[in-house]
Structures are given as structure tokens and as C-alpha cells.
Design a protein around this motif. Structure first.
Motif, PDB file in Angstrom:
ATOM      1  N   LYS B  10       0.829  -1.202   0.000  1.00 37.45           N
ATOM      2  CA  LYS B  10       0.000   0.000   0.000  1.00 37.45           C
ATOM      3  C   LYS B  10       0.866   1.255   0.000  1.00 37.45           C
ATOM      4  N   LEU B  11       1.874   1.240   0.898  1.00 36.63           N
ATOM      5  CA  LEU B  11       2.776   2.392   0.994  1.00 36.63           C
ATOM      6  C   LEU B  11       3.494   2.623  -0.334  1.00 36.63           C
ATOM      7  N   ILE B  12       4.002   1.538  -0.942  1.00 34.12           N
ATOM      8  CA  ILE B  12       4.695   1.648  -2.231  1.00 34.12           C
ATOM      9  C   ILE B  12       3.764   2.245  -3.283  1.00 34.12           C
ATOM     10  N   ASP B  13       2.524   1.738  -3.307  1.00 30.00           N
ATOM     11  CA  ASP B  13       1.553   2.249  -4.275  1.00 30.00           C
ATOM     12  C   ASP B  13       1.323   3.742  -4.099  1.00 30.00           C
ATOM     13  N   GLU B  14       1.196   4.189  -2.830  1.00 29.04           N
ATOM     14  CA  GLU B  14       0.951   5.615  -2.576  1.00 29.04           C
ATOM     15  C   GLU B  14       2.145   6.453  -3.012  1.00 29.04           C
ATOM     16  N   LEU B  15       3.358   5.968  -2.693  1.00 23.54           N
ATOM     17  CA  LEU B  15       4.563   6.716  -3.061  1.00 23.54           C
ATOM     18  C   LEU B  15       4.688   6.835  -4.576  1.00 23.54           C
ATOM     19  N   LYS B  16       4.240   5.780  -5.260  1.00 19.22           N
ATOM     20  CA  LYS B  16       4.332   5.764  -6.725  1.00 19.22           C
ATOM     21  C   LYS B  16       3.467   6.832  -7.383  1.00 19.22           C
TER      22      LYS B  16
END
Lengths: 380, 204
Positions: B10-16
Motif C-alpha cells: 500500500k505504501l509503495i503504491d501511494e509513493l508511486k
């Protein structure tokens, strides 16, 4: 400028180093041995692009992760530069004398004109290919012109989007004109620059064109503006502005930009007839060669320097007579690289040229194999 | 199939979603965040939240500010008769760095780009015209508007658009010059810039 040697590693099926002669270089070999790959390597070294593919990854030998093409260019009395293009996965790095260099500063160090199958659209295809031909020529004289063309294309794209969206919105013409105005203002300025540059370049080509090198029928070219016959072209900006006003309803209805040099063409006529329609394949090829030769002459007189000329598959659709005239013309003018699979077609030039036998990507140097040559010739 | 535990993905997706951040960078940032002590992370979170809660657009010039109107618009030592129009707050910072411009700004927050669906209505233009009237400008008459949008086709179109809007009002509308960077050797200037500089040359 002269290309002294090219060294290649893992570029398609090539590896190794070839020292080139300053005049005519004949690359001979059977089909599929890698003749054209050597031309492609030289082209890559010059433009950092391939004339065969947009995806440079494809040119790295299967199973390897990187490839390079390097070469030494001599210019002036005693100036030598080592150029190198390295391909790794999907990145490309370029260097001069072992130091990384920016693309804008790299280009032009080795200037190449090439006659390849993908260029045949200039004499056979749609106007776009001919506009590209002129634009490349102008850019070979003034590199900054590339930016003018790319700015123009961007303005056209933005304008097209407004006109496209308008097909759904159906704004009033006054509203639409307001939206288009800031783009049309730039369009007119850039269009005028492009028009002037292309007309000027066509004029230069015309002056250098060896109209009847290959046959008695004369080749003629003329820049054909889409505004021809619409008014006074010497006041291009004024005329284009006037036409943009007048044709606004038409542009609104079409949903795209209808006016400007992106609608222009280069008219090419042989013996008074349109070459694209009436010319035979051989005549079309010959005409493209004449255009290339003229472009080389224009470059030469502008820069006082000789570019390289690459001719892929010289024997396709050209008879021996035409090949002989071409090679005689090029002799002593410019460093030339031609590929051929038919040795007999270039037989008369072998004593005056460097001949490279290509087999499985490897080249046999001319000095090293003079005896081999006569042996091959004897067996023929 | 999930590569990592759900909160990490989830965090990776948001940062992306952030501009300029691809999958690899997002992954690297995510792992950095996971290794960061909680008190340090709180500083980051507070900074992120504060920027959203405490920063507003200046009602006069659209600059990012904590107080409205912003420091520049509120300043009495600035020349309120000259307005410099820029695309982004960071372009304003670039002009400010010269310390030679004493006028005030107008930030558009973008430039015209039909391809990105940015038309005149998407720019922060609505409050420019009212500013030009003395009664809305502390009695000061605006004498000049400088168009300092970027030297791109979009920036140029934006300048053209605003120029057309303002010309009928009879005030001086100028466009910043394009050409040679100062303090550099001619040799190091790219051809396009040199070309522009040549065609915009002036008599001395």
C-alpha cells in the motif's frame, strides 16, 4: 571528415575492427552475412540511432547485455577524435575521446548521409517523407532548426487537441478563435521560419542537382507550399494569418489544423512527369541518389567539409551502367561505403577501392587478402 | 499476487503516485521509511500535514503563503505598479533571487496545454484583471505587466493569451528576453539558445 576505423563489439552479429579507406569502400558478401550491419554501425556512430529500428536493444547480440560501436574520425589537417556509442539494456551512452558527451555536442562530429531502403519513401511515399528529407537537410546546415520543427509540431498537436475537443463542445467561432489565437500566433512565426528554411534549402539542392547523371531525362524539384496560388507568398506571415482567419470554419469542421507547412510537399519531376506516380523503380532509386548527392554537395559548400555517404544494397534496381556513373561521380569527392552482394557489378572499381569481404559478421581486410581476392576472382 | 505484506504494498503504491517516483524509487523510499525511528517519522508526517493545513494561496497573487495576503503583496516597500506573471511558485523564487525585481507577482499555477486539458479557465487568471484597477490595488495604477512564463511552446502560448487580454487596457505588456546565459562562455551555449540570442540582438 574521414572515418579511419570502426570497432564493434556485440553489435548484431558483428565484432572486430575495420580500417576504412578515404575513398570508395566496397562491402561485399552473401546475403545475411552482416554487410548492412556495418553500415548500420557507422550510422549509429554518427547519429546514435539506427536506420532500421527504433529499439536499439534489438541491436545488442542475443544473449549479451551490452554492445559498443567506436570509431576514429579525422578532420582538418591533423585533428582526430575517438567516438564511441555504448548500448546497455535500454540505455545508450556516448563519448568523445573517452569522455562522456552530451548528445547536442556529439552530433555533427561525424556527418553521414545514407541511401537505405527506408529512405525510398522520399521518392515513392507520401509528402511526409519528403518534408523529412528537406528538414534533415536544413538541420545538417543549422542544427538549431531541429528545435523549430519540434516546437512547430508541438503547437500543431496542441491546436489539434483544441479543434478535436471542439467537435464535442461546439463552441461559437468567436470563442474558438479566442482559444486558438495564442497557438496560431506561434504557429505563424514558426511556420514562416520553416517555410523560409525549406524554400532556401530546395533552392540550394536545385543548384547542386546533377540532373542527368544517370539518364538523359532531367530531374527537377520544387518546394510546393500548401499556400501556393492563395496569395503573396513573399509575405508568408501575412498570408498565413489571412488564411487562418478565412479557413477557421473549415478547421472547426475538420477538427484538425488544415493550414501550415505540415501540409507542404516537395514536387519531384522526371522529364516533366511526377516521379512518385510515373517513375519506374529504377528511376525512383536513381532520383533519390541524385537528391542525396545534391544534399552532400550542399553540406559540403556550407561547411567546407565532406560528409560520409552510405549506400546500402547498391545493386538493387540499379543497372551496372548507373552504378558505374554513381561511383565515378563519387570518386575523389566523399568517403563512400557501399554494400553489394554482386561482385560483378563493381568489378571495374575494385582496383581503385577498398574491398571488404564479409562472412558471418567478420571482415577480411583488403591489404591482408589481396591474394585471396585474386583466388576468389579466379574461381568465379 | 502480493510481493510484500499488504501495508508495505500500500505504501509503495501511494509513493508511486508522487511525480518522478517509479516503482524502484518507491520501493527504496518505503524501505527507508520502515527503517526510520518513529520519532523521526513523526517529523516527516507533521511536515506533510502542516503544509496542507497551514499553506494557502495568497488571495491577491496566488503565491503559496502562511498569511494572506502574502508577505510580498502586503509589503509597502514593493512597487505595486509592476506585476510579474510566472507559471509556478518556484519560478517566482527564481526571479526573487535576482533581488533586482522590486515589483509584485502573479502566479498562474500552470501554463496553457490543451493536450493536458489545461485551458485559460484552469489557470489562476481570474484575479489578475481586477488587480489592474487602482481601486483594487490600494490606489496604485499598474503601469507594466511582465510576462515571465517559460520559454516553451506552452509558456509562449500562455504569454500570448495574457498579452491579448491586456493589450486593449493600454498598459505596457512585456515578455522577458531569451538568449545567452550571463557569465558563460559563448562556446558552451547550445545552438538553439545562440540562435535566439543572435536574432534578439540589440544595438550598443
Amino acid at each position: 571528415m574521414i572515418l579511419d576505423f570502426v570497432e564493434v563489439d556485440n553489435f548484431r552479429n558483428l565484432s572486430g575492427k575495420i580500417f576504412w579507406g578515404p575513398g570508395l569502400n566496397i562491402i561485399h558478401g552473401d546475403n545475411g552475412q552482416g554487410k548492412t550491419n556495418w553500415l548500420e554501425a557507422i550510422h549509429l556512430l554518427s547519429r546514435t540511432k539506427s536506420f532500421r529500428t527504433q529499439r536499439l536493444q534489438e541491436t545488442i547480440r542475443f544473449g549479451q547485455d551490452s554492445a559498443f560501436v567506436a570509431g576514429r574520425v579525422s578532420s582538418g589537417d591533423d585533428l582526430q577524435r575517438d567516438l564511441r556509442v555504448t548500448l546497455k539494456e535500454n540505455t545508450k551512452s556516448i563519448a568523445v575521446n573517452g569522455k562522456r558527451e552530451q548528445l547536442t555536442r556529439y552530433l555533427g562530429q561525424l556527418q553521414v548521409f545514407s541511401f537505405t531502403a527506408d529512405q525510398l519513401d522520399v521518392v515513392r511515399g507520401m509528402p511526409e517523407a519528403r518534408r523529412h528529407f528537406i528538414d534533415r537537410g536544413v538541420a545538417s546546415l543549422r542544427p538549431a532548426y531541429v528545435r523549430t520543427v519540434s516546437d512547430y509540431n508541438r503547437v500543431i498537436k496542441q491546436k489539434n487537441r483544441i479543434l478535436q475537443d471542439n467537435l464535442e463542445h461546439n463552441r461559437s467561432l468567436v470563442e474558438l478563435q479566442d482559444l486558438l489565437a495564442p497557438w496560431n500566433q506561434q504557429l505563424v512565426q514558426l511556420a514562416a521560419e520553416i517555410h523560409e528554411a525549406r524554400v532556401d534549402y530546395t533552392e540550394r539542392l536545385n543548384n547542386e542537382l546533377e540532373r542527368s547523371l544517370f539518364e538523359p531525362a532531367e530531374l527537377h524539384i520544387r518546394y510546393s507550399s500548401s499556400l501556393d496560388g492563395k496569395g503573396d507568398l513573399s509575405n508568408y506571415e501575412g498570408l498565413l494569418n489571412e488564411r487562418l482567419q478565412l479557413r477557421l470554419p473549415a478547421e472547426a469542421a475538420a477538427g484538425r489544423a488544415l493550414l501550415g507547412p505540415h501540409r507542404d510537399d516537395l514536387a519531384v519531376h522526371l522529364a516533366g512527369r511526377e516521379l512518385r506516380v510515373f517513375g519506374s523503380s529504377g528511376q525512383q532509386r536513381s532520383a533519390l541518389l541524385l537528391l542525396d548527392l545534391a544534399a552532400i554537395s550542399v553540406y559540403n559548400s556550407w561547411h567546407d567539409d565532406r560528409p560520409l555517404f552510405l549506400v546500402d544494397d547498391v545493386d538493387a534496381e540499379l543497372d551496372e551502367n548507373r552504378i558505374r556513373r554513381l561511383l565515378e561521380y563519387l570518386e575523389g569527392r566523399t568517403q563512400t561505403f557501399i554494400t553489394t552482394s554482386k561482385r560483378s557489378h563493381v568489378e571495374g572499381f575494385i582496383s581503385r577501392a577498398n574491398v571488404y569481404e564479409i562472412a558471418a559478421g567478420q571482415a577480411v581486410q583488403p591489404e591482408l587478402n589481396r591474394s585471396t581476392f585474386s583466388a576468389v576472382a579466379a574461381n568465379d | 499476487m502480493l510481493e510484500y505484506a499488504e501495508p508495505v504494498t500500500k505504501l509503495i503504491d501511494e509513493l508511486k503516485r508522487l511525480p518522478g517516483i517509479g516503482h524502484k524509487s518507491a520501493q527504496r523510499l518505503a524501505f527507508h521509511i520502515m527503517r526510520t525511528p518513529e520519532n523521526e517519522l513523526d517529523r516527516l508526517l507533521t511536515a506533510v500535514r502542516d503544509v496542507k493545513q497551514r499553506i494557502v494561496l495568497c488571495s491577491v497573487c496566488n503565491n503559496l503563503t502562511e498569511i494572506d495576503p502574502c508577505r510580498i503583496c502586503a509589503s509597502t516597500s514593493r512597487d505595486h505598479s509592476v506585476i510579474c506573471v510566472v507559471e509556478e511558485p518556484h519560478s517566482m523564487v527564481a526571479v526573487e533571487k535576482t533581488r533586482s525585481f522590486k515589483g509584485v507577482y502573479h502566479v498562474l499555477h500552470g501554463s496553457l496545454s490543451p493536450m493536458r486539458h489545461i485551458g485559460p479557465n484552469e489557470l489562476h487568471l481570474a484575479n489578475l484583471l481586477p488587480r489592474l484597477k487602482p481601486e483594487n490595488n490600494d490606489g496604485v495604477e499598474v503601469s507594466e505587466v511582465i510576462l515571465a512564463t517559460n520559454p516553451t511552446t506552452e509558456g509562449e502560448a500562455t504569454a500570448n493569451y495574457i498579452g491579448r487580454l491586456l493589450k486593449p487596457l493600454g498598459l505596457l505588456v512585456t515578455r522577458i528576453a531569451m538568449g545567452m546565459p550571463v557569465g558563460s562562455d559563448l562556446e558552451y551555449v547550445d545552438e538553439v539558445t545562440m540562435d535566439k540570442a543572435l536574432s534578439n540582438r540589440r544595438e550598443i
